[in-house]
Design an enzyme around this catalytic site. Structure first.
Site, PDB file in Angstrom:
ATOM      1  N   SER A  66       0.550  -1.156   0.111  1.00 42.45           N
ATOM      2  CA  SER A  66       0.509  -0.331  -0.116  1.00 42.45           C
ATOM      3  C   SER A  66       1.216   0.870  -0.050  1.00 42.45           C
ATOM      4  O   SER A  66       1.383   1.502  -0.800  1.00 42.45           O
ATOM      5  CB  SER A  66      -1.356  -0.027   0.875  1.00 42.45           C
ATOM      6  OG  SER A  66      -1.679   1.386   0.264  1.00 42.45           O
ATOM      7  N   HIS A  71       4.671  13.621   6.232  1.00 44.54           N
ATOM      8  CA  HIS A  71       4.580  15.664   6.211  1.00 44.54           C
ATOM      9  C   HIS A  71       5.630  16.151   7.112  1.00 44.54           C
ATOM     10  O   HIS A  71       5.564  15.746   8.293  1.00 44.54           O
ATOM     11  CB  HIS A  71       3.549  15.791   6.084  1.00 44.54           C
ATOM     12  CG  HIS A  71       2.357  15.636   5.079  1.00 44.54           C
ATOM     13  ND1 HIS A  71       2.914  15.555   3.697  1.00 44.54           N
ATOM     14  CD2 HIS A  71       2.310  14.610   5.340  1.00 44.54           C
ATOM     15  CE1 HIS A  71       1.318  14.535   2.992  1.00 44.54           C
ATOM     16  NE2 HIS A  71       1.146  14.430   3.942  1.00 44.54           N
ATOM     17  N   CYS A  86      -1.954  -3.395   3.638  1.00 44.06           N
ATOM     18  CA  CYS A  86      -3.035  -4.461   3.563  1.00 44.06           C
ATOM     19  C   CYS A  86      -2.193  -6.247   3.407  1.00 44.06           C
ATOM     20  O   CYS A  86      -1.082  -6.417   3.531  1.00 44.06           O
ATOM     21  CB  CYS A  86      -3.342  -5.022   2.140  1.00 44.06           C
ATOM     22  SG  CYS A  86      -2.211  -4.767   0.692  1.00 44.06           S
TER      23      CYS A  86
END
Length: 125
Positions: A66, A71, A86
Protein backbone atom coordinates in the site's frame (compact mmCIF):
# COMPACT_ATOMS: atom_id res chain seq x y z
CA UNK A 1 -8.27 -5.70 1.15
CA UNK A 2 -7.95 -6.09 4.92
CA UNK A 3 -5.13 -4.10 6.39
CA UNK A 4 -3.70 -1.93 9.12
CA UNK A 5 -3.60 1.84 8.80
CA UNK A 6 -1.31 3.61 11.28
CA UNK A 7 -1.55 7.38 11.73
CA UNK A 8 1.11 9.14 13.76
CA UNK A 9 1.70 12.72 14.84
CA UNK A 10 5.17 13.33 16.22
CA UNK A 11 5.93 16.60 18.01
CA UNK A 12 8.98 18.20 19.62
CA UNK A 13 11.15 16.60 16.93
CA UNK A 14 14.87 17.23 16.42
CA UNK A 15 15.50 19.96 13.83
CA UNK A 16 19.27 20.45 14.02
CA UNK A 17 21.61 20.16 11.01
CA UNK A 18 22.46 16.71 12.36
CA UNK A 19 18.81 15.73 11.68
CA UNK A 20 18.36 16.62 7.97
CA UNK A 21 15.23 14.52 7.45
CA UNK A 22 13.01 17.48 8.40
CA UNK A 23 14.13 19.62 5.45
CA UNK A 24 16.22 17.55 3.03
CA UNK A 25 14.12 15.49 0.59
CA UNK A 26 17.13 13.46 -0.56
CA UNK A 27 18.05 12.43 2.99
CA UNK A 28 14.43 11.74 3.88
CA UNK A 29 13.87 9.65 0.74
CA UNK A 30 16.96 7.54 1.39
CA UNK A 31 15.97 6.96 5.02
CA UNK A 32 12.39 6.05 4.12
CA UNK A 33 13.41 3.61 1.38
CA UNK A 34 15.90 1.94 3.71
CA UNK A 35 13.30 1.70 6.49
CA UNK A 36 10.79 0.16 4.05
CA UNK A 37 13.36 -2.49 3.06
CA UNK A 38 14.36 -3.13 6.67
CA UNK A 39 10.69 -3.56 7.64
CA UNK A 40 10.31 -6.28 5.02
CA UNK A 41 8.06 -4.25 2.73
CA UNK A 42 8.46 -3.59 -1.00
CA UNK A 43 8.67 -0.07 -2.47
CA UNK A 44 7.38 0.24 -6.03
CA UNK A 45 7.67 4.04 -6.50
CA UNK A 46 8.24 7.25 -4.55
CA UNK A 47 7.95 11.05 -4.71
CA UNK A 48 9.50 13.56 -2.29
CA UNK A 49 8.99 17.32 -2.52
CA UNK A 50 10.68 20.10 -0.51
CA UNK A 51 8.86 23.36 0.15
CA UNK A 52 10.62 26.71 0.19
CA UNK A 53 12.36 27.52 3.50
CA UNK A 54 11.38 27.32 6.23
CA UNK A 55 9.08 24.66 4.80
CA UNK A 56 9.39 20.96 5.18
CA UNK A 57 9.14 17.92 2.97
CA UNK A 58 6.20 15.86 1.76
CA UNK A 59 6.98 12.31 0.74
CA UNK A 60 5.15 9.25 -0.44
CA UNK A 61 6.49 5.74 -0.94
CA UNK A 62 4.11 3.49 -2.83
CA UNK A 63 4.37 -0.01 -1.50
CA UNK A 64 3.35 -3.29 -3.06
CA UNK A 65 1.46 -3.59 0.24
CA UNK A 66 0.00 0.00 0.00
CA UNK A 67 1.82 3.19 1.11
CA UNK A 68 3.92 5.32 3.45
CA UNK A 69 3.20 9.06 3.44
CA UNK A 70 4.79 11.70 5.63
CA UNK A 71 4.92 15.44 5.99
CA UNK A 72 7.53 17.35 7.97
CA UNK A 73 6.82 20.68 9.63
CA UNK A 74 10.24 22.04 10.75
CA UNK A 75 8.69 25.35 11.82
CA UNK A 76 6.54 23.35 14.26
CA UNK A 77 9.11 20.62 15.04
CA UNK A 78 6.48 18.12 13.92
CA UNK A 79 5.98 15.21 11.53
CA UNK A 80 2.80 13.47 10.43
CA UNK A 81 3.01 9.91 9.14
CA UNK A 82 0.59 7.55 7.48
CA UNK A 83 1.41 3.85 7.02
CA UNK A 84 -1.15 1.59 5.39
CA UNK A 85 -0.40 -2.05 4.62
CA UNK A 86 -2.81 -4.67 3.38
CA UNK A 87 -2.66 -8.35 4.19
CA UNK A 88 -3.29 -9.94 0.80
CA UNK A 89 -0.53 -12.58 0.80
CA UNK A 90 0.66 -12.41 4.41
CA UNK A 91 -0.08 -10.60 7.67
CA UNK A 92 1.72 -7.23 7.64
CA UNK A 93 0.58 -5.57 10.88
CA UNK A 94 3.94 -6.04 12.56
CA UNK A 95 5.76 -4.77 9.45
CA UNK A 96 3.74 -1.55 9.61
CA UNK A 97 4.63 -1.11 13.29
CA UNK A 98 8.27 -1.90 12.56
CA UNK A 99 8.37 0.69 9.77
CA UNK A 100 7.18 3.42 12.16
CA UNK A 101 9.70 2.27 14.77
CA UNK A 102 12.52 2.47 12.22
CA UNK A 103 11.57 6.03 11.22
CA UNK A 104 11.24 7.34 14.78
CA UNK A 105 15.01 7.84 15.42
CA UNK A 106 15.20 10.14 12.36
CA UNK A 107 13.02 12.69 14.09
CA UNK A 108 13.50 11.91 17.80
CA UNK A 109 9.99 13.04 18.78
CA UNK A 110 9.40 14.19 22.31
CA UNK A 111 5.65 13.58 22.08
CA UNK A 112 3.92 10.84 20.09
CA UNK A 113 0.26 10.40 19.23
CA UNK A 114 -0.66 7.32 17.22
CA UNK A 115 -3.84 5.69 15.99
CA UNK A 116 -4.47 2.26 14.49
CA UNK A 117 -7.35 1.69 12.10
CA UNK A 118 -8.24 -1.78 10.88
CA UNK A 119 -9.51 -1.46 7.33
CA UNK A 120 -11.38 -3.62 4.89
CA UNK A 121 -13.10 -5.90 7.39
CA UNK A 122 -16.38 -5.73 5.50
CA UNK A 123 -19.09 -8.13 6.50
CA UNK A 124 -20.98 -10.09 3.89
CA UNK A 125 -24.36 -8.61 2.90
Amino acid sequence: MQGTHLLADWRDCATSPAAPAMTDPIALRAACLQAVRDAGLQAVSDVFHAFAPPGGVTGVVLLAESHLALHTWPELNAVTLDVYVCNLRRPNEDRAEHLLALLRPLFQPGRVQQQRVLRGALTQP
